[in-house]
Design an enzyme around this catalytic site. Structure first.
Site, short mmCIF file in Angstrom:
data_model
loop_
_atom_site.label_atom_id
_atom_site.label_comp_id
_atom_site.label_asym_id
_atom_site.label_seq_id
_atom_site.Cartn_x
_atom_site.Cartn_y
_atom_site.Cartn_z
N SER A 234 0.84 -1.20 0.00
CA SER A 234 0.00 0.00 0.00
C SER A 234 0.87 1.25 0.00
CB SER A 234 -0.90 0.02 1.23
OG SER A 234 -0.15 0.38 2.39
N ASP A 235 0.33 2.33 -0.54
CA ASP A 235 0.94 3.62 -0.24
C ASP A 235 0.79 3.83 1.26
OD1 ASP A 235 2.14 6.08 -0.46
OD2 ASP A 235 0.89 6.76 -2.11
N TRP A 236 1.64 4.67 1.81
CA TRP A 236 1.72 4.81 3.26
C TRP A 236 0.42 5.42 3.81
CZ3 TRP A 236 5.28 2.26 1.40
CH2 TRP A 236 6.41 1.84 2.08
N GLY A 237 -0.32 4.57 4.53
CA GLY A 237 -1.58 5.00 5.11
C GLY A 237 -2.78 4.86 4.20
#
Length: 753
Positions: A234-237
């Protein structure tokens, strides 16, 4: 780790509990994964144009507040793409890979390959182009270079992440054809051709479903269609619902640690709401990545900062685009009096802000480099403007005008400051700051010879610059060696050969997404469809300041004898290119194709392939561009697959999308497409089927009778065209009473078989 264990990562997962397998799927901290059993931890770090690895001893964060170790800042994607050179992208990727390996980083979070849908997107400096084929070719080279050094890439941001506004919640609402042809095309190509170790899903929703939880995107398309066997991170968050994300095909949710999410995943396996086989497959992919990444690590890896800076300088020189050069004012000669004007000449803008910001090993200053090249020339400098304050704007402008008026020539460094474009927000305008435009025109009033050097990450409206400058060198963002490369180009040590990867519009209101950017009320409607970038401007025959693919150099080229030959695998296009000038030069040969008689909406031409050639004065060479058959395919929504439409394709060849001096044609055999007929199929579609059409024709003949083709004439209508779009079920069962439901269904079954 024993070799016997490392050789089979699956053995590392088999003894793990559901809780342990869940823990594998979330990070240990901001930049590393959780070690479980004999499965080692791996380190991920930013780095699309240079390693941004934060000192682990001083903490890590997403915004770059913590210090990063020194690394080479190569040209960001906005600059690197202007080289139109996959081999150069390979070399840059390999250099970043060596620096990452030396730092103990296993995965570099890049490249960013999102399409530049609108010039206002704040993160466009991290992306390559408005064209998916150019993007695919360049990023494939970069990924191969990086991974050839034993460091994994993370292809991002998957997918349709084309605005910073509400980027973590908005839905990119896109029809199937533009989604496939424009926004997914480069991802699919790179997955097939370069096999990135990881793919990073984006923050946004796609047609209402978060990318991180989109089973169609992550499993059906990425894995089943394209054959991706790596890890989806995932992209961060970006993960909203961890269980839904795992079920959709997400493997690694970053950052960590997500203990609550781990518990929810394990509980879902326990209560049967999450298939344990899905979690097991995800854990095996993570284990395989960890073994692969750590197995190739080498703490003894070293790299030469001077060597990498030299590569950065050579790359930067190849990436700058000479937009205009009236009266051959460039290259400059060593002599006379040169006035250098502009803040960016001494305080260079060479990269973008945000997660990709690199702590450069060193930075070339353009003014110093110009003075080093100028020989006996007098070089004076005036700041001209201050991007941080306008309190002394008049004084700075007056000083610059005085300096320019006393010189033989003025070189103005103009552009956007870091605070005016960055990750995290979109621009409201594409204008150059007003004080800089005023400065340019004031200098022009006293100096008849003006050269402008531009620094910016997003497209600027250049009409006011074109009218006031004799020459324009677009330096985009060129990395830490930009200053030296610019001086090399200005004085002709190297010749410019970059080409634009985006169209420069005359005005903002002309851009394709003008009415649909950046979105509102949580939605971004991609209303322009497939007509992105030059496809839009060419379709509407709009005037542009500079077209896609444009770029000048210090010589000229001639094209002749175009040939195109088709075979079962694609088309080979060959053209004779001659250097007709007095200097050595590099030409980027661009091939565009179109199909005027197409049954679907198309732009007049689309980039199909390209190649570059370097020639001495008077030299000529045949250049061949190979276009795979799949590049002629279009997404057929009724059939749910890619289809090559047969016909005589126009092949145009030249130096930009609007400079195509030679052309030829090539006939390509089409794919057979049979869309299953249903009661909802139109009368025209059913009549086109050889089985159903013949039977319906026989049934209708007694009704039409002697009127034949004149049926409907008394009503003033073309009856055939009027009924052509009516669903066959309504004609057969409701309007005409031609047959029973059973008879119609039997006819459709036989037609489909």
């Amino acid at each position: 780790m024993p070799d016997s264990i490392a050789s089979d990562p699956d053995d590392l997962v088999t003894p793990l509990s559901a809780e342990q397998r869940a823990r594998l799927g979330s990070g240990r901290d901001f930049w590393s994964t959780e070690p479980i059993g004999d499965i080692p931890s791996i380190v991920l770090s930013d780095g699309p144009h240079g390693l941004r690895y934060q000192d682990p001893g001083k903490g890590g964060d997403a915004l770059g507040i913590g210090p990063s170790i020194p690394a080479t800042c190569f040209p960001p994607a906005v600059g690197l793409a202007q080289s139109w050179d996959p081999e150069l992208a390979f070399r840059v990727g390999a250099a970043i890979g060596r620096e990452a390996r030396a730092a103990g980083v296993h995965i570099v979070l890049g490249p960013g390959i999102n399409i530049k849908r609108d010039p206002r997107c704040g993160r466009n400096f991290e992306y390559y182009s408005e064209d998916p084929r150019l993007t695919a070719a360049l990023a494939t080279g970069w990924v191969r270079g990086l991974q050839g050094e034993g460091v994994g890439a993370s292809l991002k941001h998957f997918a349709a992440n084309n605005t910073e506004h509400e980027r973590m919640t908005s839905s990119s609402d896109i029809d199937p054809r533009p989604l496939r042809e424009i926004y997914l095309h480069a991802f699919g190509h790179i997955v097939r051709e370069a096999a990135p170790w990881t793919v990073m899903c984006s923050y946004n929703k796609i047609n209402g479903v978060y990318a991180a939880q989109n089973h169609w995107l992550l499993t059906e398309v990425l894995r089943a269609e394209w054959g991706f066997d790596g890890v989806v991170v995932s992209d961060w968050g970006a993960v909203d619902d961890r269980v839904a994300a795992v079920a959709a095909g997400l493997d690694l949710a970053m950052p960590g640690a997500d203990e609550a999410g781990d518990r929810r995943v394990a509980a879902a396996v326990g209560d049967g709401s999450l298939d344990p086989a899905v979690l097991e497959a995800s854990a095996r992919r993570i284990a395989a990545l960890a073994v692969r990444a750590t197995g190739g690590a080498d703490p003894e890896t070293t790299w030469d900062a001077d060597e990498h800076h030299a590569l950065a300088r050579a790359a930067a020189a190849q990436c700058a685009v000479l937009l205009k050069n009236d009266n051959e004012i460039l290259p400059l000669t060593a002599g006379g009096h040169i006035a250098v004007v502009g803040e960016f000449a001494t305080e260079p803008r060479y990269q973008g802000g945000g997660s990709s910001h690199v702590a450069a090993t060193r930075v070339d200053i353009a003014l110093d480099e110009i003075r080093a090249h100028a020989g006996a020339a007098t070089v004076t400098y005036a700041r001209g403007f201050d991007t941080g304050s306008d309190s002394a704007a008049a004084i700075l402008r007056d000083d610059a005008v005085e300096a320019a008026g006393r010189a033989d020539l003025a070189v103005l460094f103009l552009g956007l400051a870091a605070a005016q474009e960055s990750e995290g927000f979109d621009r409201d305008t594409i204008e150059l700051p007003a004080d800089q435009v005023e400065l340019l025109h004031a200098v022009r009033a006293v100096q008849p010879r003006v050269v402008v050097v531009l620094a910016h990450g997003g497209v600027l409206r250049l009409a006011p610059i074109v009218e006031a400058a004799d020459a324009i060198l677009d330096a985009a963002l060129l990395g830490q060696a930009a200053g030296g490369a610019i001086a090399d180009l200005l004085f002709g040590v190297t010749a410019p050969s970059g080409r634009l990867t985006e169209t420069v519009p005359v005005r903002l209101a002309d851009v394709p997404a003008y009415d649909n950017f950046p979105g509102e009320q949580g939605h971004v409607r991609y209303g322009e469809g497939i007509f992105v970038g030059y496809r839009w401007y060419d379709r509407r025959e709009l005037e542009v300041s500079f077209p896609f693919g444009h770029g000048l150099t210090y010589t000229t080229f001639d094209y002749a004898d175009p040939r195109a030959v088709a075979d079962s695998e694609g088309v080979s296009v060959t053209v004779r290119v001659t250097n007709t000038g007095a200097r050595n030069g590099r030409e980027v040969v661009q091939v565009y194709t179109g199909l005027e008689s197409s049954s679907v909406s198309r732009p007049p031409r689309e980039l199909a392939g390209f190649a570059s050639v370097e020639l001495d004065p008077g030299a000529a060479q045949d250049v061949t561009v190979r276009i795979p058959r799949r590049e002629f395919a279009r997404w057929n929504e009724p059939a749910g697959r890619w289809v090559v439409e047969g016909g005589a394709y126009t092949v145009q060849i030249g130096g930009s999308s609007r400079d195509l001096p030679v052309r030829t044609t090539v006939r390509i055999d089409g794919d057979t497409v049979q869309v299953p007929l249903t009661r909802e199929s139109s009368f025209a579609e059913v009549m086109a089927n050889p089985v159903a059409g013949a039977e319906l024709g026989a049934t209708l003949q007694p009704l039409i009778g002697a009127q034949g083709s004149s049926a409907g004439a008394d009503l003033g209508v073309d009856m055939a065209r009027m009924i052509g779009s009516i669903p066959i079920g309504r004609i057969a069962l409701n309007l005409g009473g031609l047959m029973t439901a059973e008879e119609l269904d039997d006819l459709l079954r036989r037609a489909n078989s």
